[in-house]
Design a protein around this motif. Structure first.
Motif, PDB file in Angstrom:
ATOM      1  N   GLU A   1      34.066 -20.140  -0.930  1.00 17.36           N
ATOM      2  CA  GLU A   1      33.351 -19.123  -1.669  1.00 17.36           C
ATOM      3  C   GLU A   1      32.477 -19.929  -2.424  1.00 17.36           C
ATOM      4  OE1 GLU A   1      34.413 -15.925  -5.234  1.00 17.36           O
ATOM      5  OE2 GLU A   1      35.769 -17.226  -4.533  1.00 17.36           O
TER       6      GLU A   1
ATOM      7  N   ARG B   1      29.455 -20.770   0.069  1.00 17.74           N
ATOM      8  CA  ARG B   1      28.666 -19.512   0.208  1.00 17.74           C
ATOM      9  C   ARG B   1      27.739 -19.113  -0.932  1.00 17.74           C
ATOM     10  NH1 ARG B   1      33.300 -16.091   3.380  1.00 17.74           N
ATOM     11  NH2 ARG B   1      32.976 -16.760   5.230  1.00 17.74           N
TER      12      ARG B   1
ATOM     13  N   GLU C   1      23.658 -18.562  -1.225  1.00 17.68           N
ATOM     14  CA  GLU C   1      23.063 -17.635  -1.812  1.00 17.68           C
ATOM     15  C   GLU C   1      21.924 -17.863  -2.906  1.00 17.68           C
ATOM     16  OE1 GLU C   1      25.841 -14.666  -3.086  1.00 17.68           O
ATOM     17  OE2 GLU C   1      26.956 -14.913  -1.266  1.00 17.68           O
TER      18      GLU C   1
END
Length: 82
Positions: A64, A67, A71
């Protein structure tokens, strides 16, 4: 805490913060990457970290986190612990 100690601590924090920001700006101007170290930093705080100019994080410890780094435009680096 005595007011003199508070004043001294505040002044030192301001000086150190100014020096850090000057170093980050010099690195940006020189086209150098700015590696970060922010395990567990998520959400809006991660976005602000990237907006400050940090280009990677060598302490991503979850998928997480990795990611989210991507982003917000950062390069995640895996941290492998035994």
């Amino acid at each position: 805490m005595p007011s003199g100690s508070v004043f001294t601590a505040t002044a030192l924090a301001s000086i150190i913060g100014t020096q850090v920001m000057a170093k980050l700006e010099a690195a940006r101007k020189a086209g150098k990457p700015i590696d970060g170290h922010a395990p567990g930093l998520m959400g809006e705080e991660r976005k602000q970290y990237a907006q400050a100019g940090i280009t990677s994080d060598h302490e991503c410890s979850s998928l997480e986190e990795g990611r989210l780094c991507i982003e917000v435009g950062m390069k995640p680096m895996a941290s492998l612990h035994h």
